[in-house]
Design a protein around this motif. Structure first.
Motif, PDB file in Angstrom:
ATOM      1  N   UNK A  49       0.811  -1.214   0.000  1.00 30.66           N
ATOM      2  CA  UNK A  49       0.000   0.000   0.000  1.00 30.66           C
ATOM      3  C   UNK A  49       0.851   1.273   0.000  1.00 30.66           C
ATOM      4  N   UNK A  50       2.146   1.111   0.287  1.00 36.08           N
ATOM      5  CA  UNK A  50       3.028   2.278   0.319  1.00 36.08           C
ATOM      6  C   UNK A  50       3.795   2.478  -0.995  1.00 36.08           C
ATOM      7  N   UNK A  51       3.589   1.581  -1.967  1.00 35.88           N
ATOM      8  CA  UNK A  51       4.324   1.683  -3.222  1.00 35.88           C
ATOM      9  C   UNK A  51       4.110   3.031  -3.910  1.00 35.88           C
ATOM     10  N   UNK A  52       2.886   3.543  -3.867  1.00 31.10           N
ATOM     11  CA  UNK A  52       2.585   4.775  -4.580  1.00 31.10           C
ATOM     12  C   UNK A  52       3.315   5.975  -3.993  1.00 31.10           C
ATOM     13  N   UNK A  53       3.758   5.871  -2.726  1.00 34.77           N
ATOM     14  CA  UNK A  53       4.505   6.972  -2.127  1.00 34.77           C
ATOM     15  C   UNK A  53       5.952   6.989  -2.611  1.00 34.77           C
ATOM     16  N   UNK A  54       6.432   5.838  -3.093  1.00 32.60           N
ATOM     17  CA  UNK A  54       7.786   5.755  -3.637  1.00 32.60           C
ATOM     18  C   UNK A  54       7.807   6.122  -5.111  1.00 32.60           C
ATOM     19  N   UNK A  55       6.786   5.684  -5.843  1.00 33.29           N
ATOM     20  CA  UNK A  55       6.667   6.015  -7.259  1.00 33.29           C
ATOM     21  C   UNK A  55       5.200   6.311  -7.543  1.00 33.29           C
ATOM     22  N   UNK A  56       4.929   7.525  -7.970  1.00 32.20           N
ATOM     23  CA  UNK A  56       3.536   7.970  -8.107  1.00 32.20           C
ATOM     24  C   UNK A  56       2.767   7.199  -9.171  1.00 32.20           C
ATOM     25  N   UNK A  57       3.506   6.488 -10.066  1.00 34.78           N
ATOM     26  CA  UNK A  57       2.821   5.719 -11.102  1.00 34.78           C
ATOM     27  C   UNK A  57       2.233   4.413 -10.553  1.00 34.78           C
ATOM     28  N   UNK A  58       2.554   4.076  -9.307  1.00 34.83           N
ATOM     29  CA  UNK A  58       2.107   2.813  -8.729  1.00 34.83           C
ATOM     30  C   UNK A  58       0.736   2.955  -8.074  1.00 34.83           C
ATOM     31  N   UNK A  59      -0.011   1.848  -8.069  1.00 37.47           N
ATOM     32  CA  UNK A  59      -1.233   1.772  -7.278  1.00 37.47           C
ATOM     33  C   UNK A  59      -1.410   0.337  -6.807  1.00 37.47           C
TER      34      UNK A  59
END
Length: 274
Positions: A49-59
């Motif tokens: 759930x924290x992936x999007x904070x590392x890369x905004x293209x992630x969900x």
């Protein structure tokens, strides 16, 4: 980065050959028994759930289901939510067996039916669905290949034996430290295999592509001795050197024909423009 895919069965996929990849998602679907260690849910809350904070293209998203019908509805919902330019990693956290995947209500979804449910995701993403089978003995899924349909995945991670919840958690914790999308498969797979391996250095986690599975399944030069014997038994034909030779010839011809007829279609290569 662009992808190559047009349509299947007359309907256009969302992603076209000139589609720019804008987002990559990781979706976890879990169905575990009440007393099981909830590996999928914990991995999602600890890491994904924290992936999007590392890369905004992630969900990312998480589903907890109890039956094959709930699983089907979850996948349909995922398909409807996919936007143009999305690609997807689907992690399945259930029990597995030779016949298929098991849900916490006791149902077993046969591999063929599993493929039919997830295939629309692969079509809509333009043959860019990566499936992670976080369960026991999931390599059995290769037995359900249907060459007359589109591949249900681009590639997948499977297990070759019974694995523990600890191995799944540790392994995929290491995997997702390196993984965001399919470009990261090799380094993430190495991390997974280094984290979980036996005394001989062999890991139960392996990665296979749709193309390699197709090639091996319909390779006319592979060892087909058991296939020949089984076919003779089913037809109630005496097993002799002569009958084995004749049956082997026909099976090899069949395999070669299937490979030549459906290789491009199954692997979406008929849609490429060279």
């Amino acid at each position: 980065m662009t992808i190559n895919s047009y349509f299947s069965n007359g309907s256009f996929a969302m992603n076209k050959p000139d589609t720019e990849i804008k987002r990559w998602g990781i979706v976890v679907i879990q169905s575990l028994n009440p007393n099981d260690y909830k590996t999928g849910e914990i991995l999602y809350h600890d890491v994904l759930q924290y992936k999007e904070y590392h890369k905004r293209e992630s969900f990312s998203s998480f589903y907890d289901v109890n039956s094959s019908e709930e699983f089907r509805l979850a996948v349909q919902g995922i398909e409807k939510s996919i936007l143009e330019g999305d690609i997807l990693t689907l992690q399945i956290e259930t029990h597995g067996c030779d016949e298929g995947i098991g849900f916490n209500n006791g149902e077993i979804l046969k591999w063929k039916d599993f493929y039919n449910i997830i295939r629309p995701l692969n079509i809509k993403t333009g043959h860019l669905l990566f499936v992670v089978m976080a369960m026991c003995k999931s390599i059995a899924m290769i037995s359900a290949i249907n060459p007359e349909e589109r591949a249900p995945y681009r590639a997948f991670i499977c297990t070759t034996r019974i694995v523990t919840s600890n191995e799944i958690y540790r392994g995929f914790l290491a995997f997702y430290e390196k993984y965001f999308n399919m470009l990261d498969i090799m380094q993430a797979l190495n991390a997974l295999q280094n984290e979980v391996k036996d005394d001989n250095g062999y890991s139960p986690f392996q990665a296979l592509s749709a193309e390699s599975v197709f090639d091996e399944t319909f390779n006319p030069n592979r060892n087909i001795s058991s296939l020949v014997d089984n076919q003779l038994k089913q037809l109630n034909i005496p097993i002799t050197d002569s009958t084995k030779s004749i049956m082997a010839y026909y099976i090899k011809q069949l395999l070669e024909n299937l490979h030549n007829r459906f290789y491009n279609y199954y692997n979406f290569k008929d849609l490429y423009k060279y």
